[in-house]
Design a protein around this motif. Structure first.
Motif, short mmCIF file in Angstrom:
data_model
loop_
_atom_site.label_atom_id
_atom_site.label_comp_id
_atom_site.label_asym_id
_atom_site.label_seq_id
_atom_site.Cartn_x
_atom_site.Cartn_y
_atom_site.Cartn_z
N VAL A 15 -0.09 -9.97 -28.14
CA VAL A 15 1.45 -10.46 -28.14
C VAL A 15 1.63 -10.76 -29.44
N ALA A 16 0.81 -11.48 -29.96
CA ALA A 16 1.31 -12.11 -31.61
C ALA A 16 1.05 -11.16 -32.59
N GLY A 17 0.51 -10.05 -32.22
CA GLY A 17 0.08 -9.10 -33.20
C GLY A 17 -1.10 -9.37 -34.03
N LEU A 18 -1.97 -10.39 -33.38
CA LEU A 18 -3.32 -10.92 -34.21
C LEU A 18 -4.46 -9.87 -33.90
N GLU A 66 7.53 -19.64 -30.89
CA GLU A 66 6.43 -20.50 -30.84
C GLU A 66 5.05 -19.96 -30.48
N PHE A 67 5.24 -18.89 -29.52
CA PHE A 67 4.02 -18.58 -29.00
C PHE A 67 3.05 -18.04 -30.31
N ARG A 113 -1.56 -17.95 -33.80
CA ARG A 113 -2.20 -17.99 -35.31
C ARG A 113 -2.87 -19.09 -35.21
N ARG A 114 -2.36 -20.20 -34.80
CA ARG A 114 -3.20 -21.43 -34.91
C ARG A 114 -4.64 -21.57 -34.17
#
Ligand SMILES: *Cc1c(COP(=O)(O)O)cnc(C)c1O
Length: 424
Positions: free
Chosen positions: A217-220, A288-289, A294-295
């Motif tokens: 979802v975050a593209g990571l 924020e998600f 990323r964190r």
């Protein structure tokens, strides 16, 4: 332990009055989660909103069927809830069709198998001992009993998936379904090449993103959506929703899939859990998600580097995602994953023993630990704290279960947990 402070919040006040015995158990678990560092890679801490949705009156409602096509009356509002969950899932992942009814990740996989396979058909999937999942064909699981399962593994040299090897096996065994995705694989999965190989041999491709859905979802992590016929996931791991499953698929498979979930393998959907999914997907759509994901990855890298600096060998040499596999044999040839898991629990650090590829020890002992950062990242730990935690892990394991060492670390873990309270 600290349950008196938990009591003061009035949590589960009705259970407390009506069923003190059950209350004690619930509050003990609240206390455990609050005061331990949860580093099991498949777990997380959901938001208060998700908890409230799952604890809502929607648990009272029967809603067999799908929105506007139910077998029960009174479905106006649960229809809205399921539509909301579906809309948000589509927006998150960019898929044609989604079914948000699977009760779990295993149920999601079962529905896909039933949609495209007959008993006895061949599945090609990752071996459990190399990071796969029970529902990908373990003999004792339905998947291993009903289907002819052939496993690929990781290469001995790199401990990563070798795409040439997969291509060779796919051409040799001609599976009807190629299953990708894993439960204990620390590296990026090449869904595009897997999709290509599936097309070469005329197989369906199912990508199981149970662990990495949040990263996608975050593209990571690259998304399998363009490369797979079906994408299954749990909603409770990096996605940080309620304990459940979900299936996405291409439009052409929508009808077959929906009828395999209901009436194929499930009865009434758990509407309160679907409400929890809607809440979690709403959270995952917020900027924020992405920061949270990323964190997670940053913390995993920090932990991997710190453990390597302490002399540990990590399977494949490190991590690209939210988890790592520690091979204990390098520093502690005499210590099993089972020993280390138990000692770390004494210190308030919760991990799970895990087979490492080509492990000589049994699954009940193992030579490895699987460690993940999604849950501790939710409570706010950053790289500085993660480095401290790496030191504690080393201290506890190196002490060979020395009680005073575990107790010392335990008190420091308690202090850290106090500084990073849970969302509920
Ligand atoms: C966790 C997981 C599942 C299934 O989870 P349930 O416990 O059945 O919800 C399925 N596939 C993979 C790869 C997983 O990691």
């Amino acid at each position: 332990m600290a349950s008196s402070t938990v009591d003061d919040t009035g949590l589960y006040a009705t259970v407390r009055v009506q069923d003190p015995r059950l209350y004690e158990m619930l509050i003990a678990e609240v206390d455990r989660q609050s005061n331990c560092l949860e580093m099991i890679a498949s777990e997380n801490h959901v938001s208060r909103a998700v908890l409230e949705a799952v604890g809502s009156v929607l648990t009272n409602k029967y809603a067999e069927g799908y929105p506007s096509k139910r077998y029960y009356g009174g479905c106006t509002f649960v229809d809205q809830v399921e539509d909301l969950a579906r809309e948000r899932a589509k927006q998150l992942f960019g898929c044609d069709h989604v079914n948000v009814q699977p009760h779990s990740g295993s149920q999601a996989n079962m529905a896909v198998y039933m949609a495209v396979l007959e008993p006895g058909d061949t599945i090609l999937s990752l071996d459990l001992a190399h990071g796969g999942h029970l529902s990908h064909g373990l003999k004792a699981n339905f998947s291993g009993r009903f289907y002819n399962v052939v496993h690929y593994g990781v290469s001995r040299q790199t401990e990563t998936i070798d795409m040439d090897d997969i291509r060779r096996m796919a051409h040799e065994h001609k599976p009807k379904l190629l299953v990708t995705g894993a439960s204990a694989y620390p590296r990026t999965i090449d869904f595009a090449t897997f999709g290509q190989i599936a097309r070469e041999v005329g197989a369906y491709h199912m990508a199981d993103i149970a662990h990495i859905a949040g990263l996608i979802v975050a593209g990571l992590h690259p998304s399998p959506i363009p490369h797979a016929d079906f994408v299954t996931t749990t909603t409770h791991k990096t996605l940080r929703g309620p304990r459940a499953g979900m299936i996405m698929c291409k439009a052409e498979h929508a009808k077959a899939l929906d009828s395999r979930i209901f009436p194929g393998i499930q009865g009434g959907p758990l509407m309160h859990v679907i409400a929890g999914k809607a809440a979690a997907f709403g959270e995952a759509l917020k900027p924020e998600f992405k920061v949270y994901q990323r964190r997670i990855v940053e913390n995993a890298k920090t932990l991997a580097d710190a453990l390597i600096a302490l002399g540990y060998r990590l399977v494949s040499g490190g991590t690209d995602n939210h988890l790592m596999l520690v091979d204990l044999r390098q520093v502690h040839p005499d210590i099993t994953g089972k020993d280390a898991e138990g000692w770390l629990e004494q210190a308030g650090i919760i991990v799970n023993k895990n087979m490492i590829p080509f492990d000589e020890r049994k699954p009940t002992l193992t030579s490895g630990l699987r460690i993940g950062t999604p849950a501790v990242t939710t409570r706010g730990l950053g790289p500085a704290e993660i480095k401290t935690v790496a030191g504690w892990i080393h201290e506890v394991i190196s002490s060979h279960g020395h009680e005073q060492t575990a107790a010392n670390v335990r008190s420091q873990v308690l202090e850290m947990c106090g500084r990073f309270p849970l969302p509920h």
